[in-house]
Design an enzyme around this catalytic site. Sequence first.
Site, PDB file in Angstrom:
ATOM      1  N   GLY A 118      76.882 -55.969 -43.656  1.00  0.00           N
ATOM      2  CA  GLY A 118      76.228 -56.335 -42.397  1.00  0.00           C
ATOM      3  C   GLY A 118      76.018 -55.129 -41.493  1.00  0.00           C
ATOM      4  N   ILE A 153      77.406 -54.029 -38.440  1.00  0.00           N
ATOM      5  CA  ILE A 153      78.549 -53.205 -38.011  1.00  0.00           C
ATOM      6  C   ILE A 153      79.372 -52.789 -39.234  1.00  0.00           C
ATOM      7  CG2 ILE A 153      80.558 -53.085 -36.470  1.00  0.00           C
ATOM      8  CD1 ILE A 153      79.228 -55.438 -34.877  1.00  0.00           C
ATOM      9  N   ASP A 157      81.225 -59.609 -49.484  1.00  0.00           N
ATOM     10  CA  ASP A 157      80.206 -60.215 -48.622  1.00  0.00           C
ATOM     11  C   ASP A 157      79.463 -61.247 -49.473  1.00  0.00           C
ATOM     12  OD1 ASP A 157      78.606 -58.871 -45.846  1.00  0.00           O
ATOM     13  OD2 ASP A 157      77.724 -60.568 -46.930  1.00  0.00           O
ATOM     14  N   PHE A 194      84.920 -58.432 -40.813  1.00  0.00           N
ATOM     15  CA  PHE A 194      83.671 -58.619 -40.062  1.00  0.00           C
ATOM     16  C   PHE A 194      82.977 -59.939 -40.412  1.00  0.00           C
ATOM     17  CE2 PHE A 194      83.762 -53.906 -40.555  1.00  0.00           C
ATOM     18  CZ  PHE A 194      83.688 -53.540 -39.233  1.00  0.00           C
ATOM     19  N   SER A 224      84.971 -60.587 -29.820  1.00  0.00           N
ATOM     20  CA  SER A 224      83.789 -60.336 -29.002  1.00  0.00           C
ATOM     21  C   SER A 224      84.145 -60.484 -27.534  1.00  0.00           C
ATOM     22  CB  SER A 224      82.729 -61.375 -29.373  1.00  0.00           C
ATOM     23  OG  SER A 224      81.712 -61.407 -28.408  1.00  0.00           O
ATOM     24  N   TYR A 265      80.279 -70.516 -31.198  1.00  0.00           N
ATOM     25  CA  TYR A 265      80.524 -69.186 -31.755  1.00  0.00           C
ATOM     26  C   TYR A 265      81.732 -68.538 -31.048  1.00  0.00           C
ATOM     27  CZ  TYR A 265      80.112 -64.107 -32.103  1.00  0.00           C
ATOM     28  OH  TYR A 265      80.393 -62.776 -32.263  1.00  0.00           O
ATOM     29  N   LYS A 276      85.747 -67.362 -32.275  1.00  0.00           N
ATOM     30  CA  LYS A 276      86.420 -66.065 -32.051  1.00  0.00           C
ATOM     31  C   LYS A 276      87.785 -66.287 -31.400  1.00  0.00           C
ATOM     32  CE  LYS A 276      83.383 -63.352 -33.810  1.00  0.00           C
ATOM     33  NZ  LYS A 276      83.670 -62.834 -35.132  1.00  0.00           N
ATOM     34  N   PHE A 332      81.858 -55.142 -27.123  1.00  0.00           N
ATOM     35  CA  PHE A 332      80.862 -55.462 -26.099  1.00  0.00           C
ATOM     36  C   PHE A 332      79.490 -55.512 -26.803  1.00  0.00           C
ATOM     37  CE2 PHE A 332      83.103 -56.264 -22.159  1.00  0.00           C
ATOM     38  CZ  PHE A 332      84.373 -56.194 -22.672  1.00  0.00           C
ATOM     39  N   ASN A 377      67.155 -62.241 -31.280  1.00  0.00           N
ATOM     40  CA  ASN A 377      67.706 -62.848 -30.055  1.00  0.00           C
ATOM     41  C   ASN A 377      68.179 -61.777 -29.093  1.00  0.00           C
ATOM     42  OD1 ASN A 377      67.676 -65.614 -30.885  1.00  0.00           O
ATOM     43  ND2 ASN A 377      69.354 -65.102 -32.295  1.00  0.00           N
ATOM     44  N   ASN A 378      68.608 -60.661 -29.639  1.00  0.00           N
ATOM     45  CA  ASN A 378      69.275 -59.645 -28.812  1.00  0.00           C
ATOM     46  C   ASN A 378      68.279 -58.614 -28.296  1.00  0.00           C
ATOM     47  OD1 ASN A 378      71.687 -60.196 -31.184  1.00  0.00           O
ATOM     48  ND2 ASN A 378      72.137 -60.559 -29.044  1.00  0.00           N
TER      49      ASN A 378
HETATM   50  P1  NAD Z   1      76.137 -59.298 -39.574  1.00  0.00           P
HETATM   51  O1  NAD Z   1      75.622 -60.686 -39.695  1.00  0.00           O
HETATM   52  O2  NAD Z   1      75.181 -58.178 -39.728  1.00  0.00           O
HETATM   53  O3  NAD Z   1      77.356 -59.081 -40.615  1.00  0.00           O
HETATM   54  C1  NAD Z   1      78.225 -60.129 -40.975  1.00  0.00           C
HETATM   55  C2  NAD Z   1      78.311 -60.153 -42.486  1.00  0.00           C
HETATM   56  O4  NAD Z   1      79.183 -61.208 -42.887  1.00  0.00           O
HETATM   57  C3  NAD Z   1      76.958 -60.408 -43.162  1.00  0.00           C
HETATM   58  O5  NAD Z   1      76.715 -59.392 -44.112  1.00  0.00           O
HETATM   59  C4  NAD Z   1      77.128 -61.778 -43.839  1.00  0.00           C
HETATM   60  O6  NAD Z   1      76.407 -61.854 -45.052  1.00  0.00           O
HETATM   61  C5  NAD Z   1      78.638 -61.840 -44.029  1.00  0.00           C
HETATM   62  N1  NAD Z   1      79.216 -63.190 -44.096  1.00  0.00           N
HETATM   63  C6  NAD Z   1      79.064 -64.205 -43.197  1.00  0.00           C
HETATM   64  N2  NAD Z   1      79.760 -65.281 -43.604  1.00  0.00           N
HETATM   65  C7  NAD Z   1      80.380 -64.953 -44.763  1.00  0.00           C
HETATM   66  C8  NAD Z   1      81.243 -65.628 -45.660  1.00  0.00           C
HETATM   67  N3  NAD Z   1      81.592 -66.917 -45.475  1.00  0.00           N
HETATM   68  N4  NAD Z   1      81.699 -64.974 -46.745  1.00  0.00           N
HETATM   69  C9  NAD Z   1      81.353 -63.681 -46.989  1.00  0.00           C
HETATM   70  N5  NAD Z   1      80.526 -63.000 -46.188  1.00  0.00           N
HETATM   71  C10 NAD Z   1      80.050 -63.621 -45.078  1.00  0.00           C
HETATM   72  O7  NAD Z   1      76.884 -59.205 -38.161  1.00  0.00           O
HETATM   73  P2  NAD Z   1      77.425 -57.931 -37.369  1.00  0.00           P
HETATM   74  O8  NAD Z   1      76.563 -57.738 -36.167  1.00  0.00           O
HETATM   75  O9  NAD Z   1      77.649 -56.807 -38.277  1.00  0.00           O
HETATM   76  O10 NAD Z   1      78.812 -58.523 -36.844  1.00  0.00           O
HETATM   77  C11 NAD Z   1      80.013 -58.326 -37.553  1.00  0.00           C
HETATM   78  C12 NAD Z   1      81.127 -59.065 -36.856  1.00  0.00           C
HETATM   79  O11 NAD Z   1      81.219 -58.616 -35.493  1.00  0.00           O
HETATM   80  C13 NAD Z   1      80.915 -60.581 -36.776  1.00  0.00           C
HETATM   81  O12 NAD Z   1      82.159 -61.216 -36.961  1.00  0.00           O
HETATM   82  C14 NAD Z   1      80.411 -60.793 -35.369  1.00  0.00           C
HETATM   83  O13 NAD Z   1      80.729 -62.071 -34.890  1.00  0.00           O
HETATM   84  C15 NAD Z   1      81.176 -59.717 -34.609  1.00  0.00           C
HETATM   85  N6  NAD Z   1      80.505 -59.305 -33.364  1.00  0.00           N
HETATM   86  C16 NAD Z   1      79.209 -58.895 -33.414  1.00  0.00           C
HETATM   87  C17 NAD Z   1      78.580 -58.541 -32.211  1.00  0.00           C
HETATM   88  C18 NAD Z   1      77.120 -58.108 -32.228  1.00  0.00           C
HETATM   89  O14 NAD Z   1      76.497 -58.123 -31.178  1.00  0.00           O
HETATM   90  N7  NAD Z   1      76.561 -57.687 -33.356  1.00  0.00           N
HETATM   91  C19 NAD Z   1      79.252 -58.609 -30.985  1.00  0.00           C
HETATM   92  C20 NAD Z   1      80.597 -59.022 -30.995  1.00  0.00           C
HETATM   93  C21 NAD Z   1      81.218 -59.368 -32.193  1.00  0.00           C
HETATM   94  N1  UFG Z   2      67.707 -60.154 -22.794  1.00  0.00           N
HETATM   95  C1  UFG Z   2      66.407 -60.235 -22.345  1.00  0.00           C
HETATM   96  N2  UFG Z   2      65.418 -60.476 -23.252  1.00  0.00           N
HETATM   97  C2  UFG Z   2      65.674 -60.648 -24.582  1.00  0.00           C
HETATM   98  C3  UFG Z   2      67.009 -60.557 -25.039  1.00  0.00           C
HETATM   99  C4  UFG Z   2      68.004 -60.320 -24.114  1.00  0.00           C
HETATM  100  O1  UFG Z   2      66.147 -60.092 -21.150  1.00  0.00           O
HETATM  101  O2  UFG Z   2      64.727 -60.882 -25.355  1.00  0.00           O
HETATM  102  C5  UFG Z   2      68.785 -59.848 -21.833  1.00  0.00           C
HETATM  103  C6  UFG Z   2      69.840 -60.943 -21.715  1.00  0.00           C
HETATM  104  O3  UFG Z   2      69.455 -61.898 -20.763  1.00  0.00           O
HETATM  105  C7  UFG Z   2      71.079 -60.133 -21.314  1.00  0.00           C
HETATM  106  C8  UFG Z   2      70.868 -58.794 -22.013  1.00  0.00           C
HETATM  107  O4  UFG Z   2      69.481 -58.717 -22.305  1.00  0.00           O
HETATM  108  O5  UFG Z   2      71.072 -59.911 -19.930  1.00  0.00           O
HETATM  109  C9  UFG Z   2      71.653 -58.660 -23.307  1.00  0.00           C
HETATM  110  O6  UFG Z   2      71.356 -59.774 -24.143  1.00  0.00           O
HETATM  111  P1  UFG Z   2      71.773 -59.815 -25.694  1.00  0.00           P
HETATM  112  O7  UFG Z   2      71.246 -61.105 -26.245  1.00  0.00           O
HETATM  113  O8  UFG Z   2      71.351 -58.557 -26.359  1.00  0.00           O
HETATM  114  O9  UFG Z   2      73.366 -59.798 -25.658  1.00  0.00           O
HETATM  115  P2  UFG Z   2      74.383 -60.801 -24.955  1.00  0.00           P
HETATM  116  O10 UFG Z   2      75.181 -59.994 -23.988  1.00  0.00           O
HETATM  117  O11 UFG Z   2      73.733 -62.007 -24.439  1.00  0.00           O
HETATM  118  O12 UFG Z   2      75.264 -61.268 -26.203  1.00  0.00           O
HETATM  119  C10 UFG Z   2      75.906 -60.317 -27.049  1.00  0.00           C
HETATM  120  C11 UFG Z   2      76.028 -60.889 -28.470  1.00  0.00           C
HETATM  121  C12 UFG Z   2      76.930 -62.082 -28.455  1.00  0.00           C
HETATM  122  C13 UFG Z   2      78.251 -61.736 -27.852  1.00  0.00           C
HETATM  123  C14 UFG Z   2      78.042 -61.159 -26.469  1.00  0.00           C
HETATM  124  C15 UFG Z   2      79.343 -60.673 -25.883  1.00  0.00           C
HETATM  125  O13 UFG Z   2      74.764 -61.289 -28.931  1.00  0.00           O
HETATM  126  O14 UFG Z   2      77.171 -62.484 -29.787  1.00  0.00           O
HETATM  127  O15 UFG Z   2      77.156 -60.019 -26.547  1.00  0.00           O
HETATM  128  O16 UFG Z   2      79.918 -59.747 -26.732  1.00  0.00           O
HETATM  129  F1  UFG Z   2      78.999 -62.845 -27.762  1.00  0.00           F
END
Ligand code: NAD
Ligand code: UFG
Length: 338
Positions: free
Chosen positions: A10, A12, A31, A81, A125, A149, A153, A178, A198-199
């Site tokens: 994935g 991270i 994975d 992860f 998170s 979600y 966590k 963060f 979404n992000n």
């Molecule tokens: P990602 O989706 O890119 O990576 C997660 C990986 O887990 C994927 O490769 C997916 O195939 C694998 N996976 C999911 N369910 C599985 C299962 N049941 N068995 C085996 N593999 C499985 O996500 P990421 O952004 O790299 O996030 C990694 C971790 O960090 C996650 O737990 C996520 O919740 C956490 N996290 C992410 C963010 C963010 O903004 N990206 C923020 C806070 C926490």
């Molecule tokens: N935003 C926009 N337009 C977009 C997307 C986001 O204006 O198209 C804004 C949001 O309103 C927010 C900021 O950009 O103010 C950041 O939004 P993200 O969706 O990138 O991130 P969030 O802080 O909402 O959420 C992220 C992860 C969540 C996690 C959270 C806290 O997506 O999984 O951080 O760690 F839970």
Amino acid sequence: MAVLVTGGTGFIGSHTVVELIEDGREVVILDNLCNSKECVLDRIEKITGKRPAFRKVDLLDLEGVRAVFREFPQIDSVIHFAGLKAVGESVAKPMLYYHNNITGTLNLCHAMEEAGVKRIVFSSSATVYGKPDSVPIREDFPLRTTNPYGETKLMIERILSDITVAYPDWSVSVLRYFNPIGAHVSGHIGEDPKGIPNNLLPYITKVAGGKLPCLSVYGNDYNTHDGTGVRDYIHVVDLAKAHLCALDRAAKVKGIEHFNIGTGNGYSVLDIVAAYEKATGIKINYKIVDRRPGDIDECYADPAKAKELLGWEAQYGIERMCEDSARWQKQNPDGYGE
Ligand code: NAD
Ligand code: UFG
């Protein structure tokens, strides 16, 4: 000695695997590829010159997880992860999220216990702080979540805490991330969301690359310096490095510890748009629209505990994060492709 990295293909996970390999550590990736692609392994090899062992296993398949520990008896620690991470999808499909994230973690812990592996670093998170009463956020702030979600966590944090009570020789490091953005400097690995992102940063990079017409800025009436939402964006490579520090600490300290992994700096949506434009010279079209339900005004870390106990601190600023995201997008306009 080897590290099992669940979710290692994935976003991270892949960046962390690169840092682990470059630090000379042996890595085994588990994975199920539900949100990543196997070609990530080629990219990791391209960067590091080494191909990590990979097993396509679902954490929901307890036998499959056990088999990985049996096959690689040198595994002595785990970075966990693997999980589903989309907040909106978790509201629509709560059972999927609770089952995948919680049952998956329980299976992993069962298999670790049987194999005598007692060290785990877990991806939590900042979402566990919900809407904080004040910023910067410290690890001892109240925990509350607003979506399934986030609940997963929080529940996993509690499960891991209970495990350290029952098994005092376990070492658990809970890292509360963060907002991870950016990509490896090589441009070979990065974030590859399915469909419309979404992000914020993935959305901006799609607009910059001409794949989407315009960024919707969700609200400009928040209680922040310019009215748009403020977050603590952290370079994914800085975040990856925190895991190596957490592994080293887990080798020395028993019990459970929680760490905020952020920079301590808050930037608004419009600050990020400006930084991206400055870093790339590309104009980002945007329009202000209504707030997104569930969003909060401000969220940024007090990262002092990680600095003091892990010896970790973020190095990269937002311009570098934007430059690296842009390079990844430019070199891979369709992400990892089909
Ligand atoms: P990602 O989706 O890119 O990576 C997660 C990986 O887990 C994927 O490769 C997916 O195939 C694998 N996976 C999911 N369910 C599985 C299962 N049941 N068995 C085996 N593999 C499985 O996500 P990421 O952004 O790299 O996030 C990694 C971790 O960090 C996650 O737990 C996520 O919740 C956490 N996290 C992410 C963010 C963010 O903004 N990206 C923020 C806070 C926490
Ligand atoms: N935003 C926009 N337009 C977009 C997307 C986001 O204006 O198209 C804004 C949001 O309103 C927010 C900021 O950009 O103010 C950041 O939004 P993200 O969706 O990138 O991130 P969030 O802080 O909402 O959420 C992220 C992860 C969540 C996690 C959270 C806290 O997506 O999984 O951080 O760690 F839970």
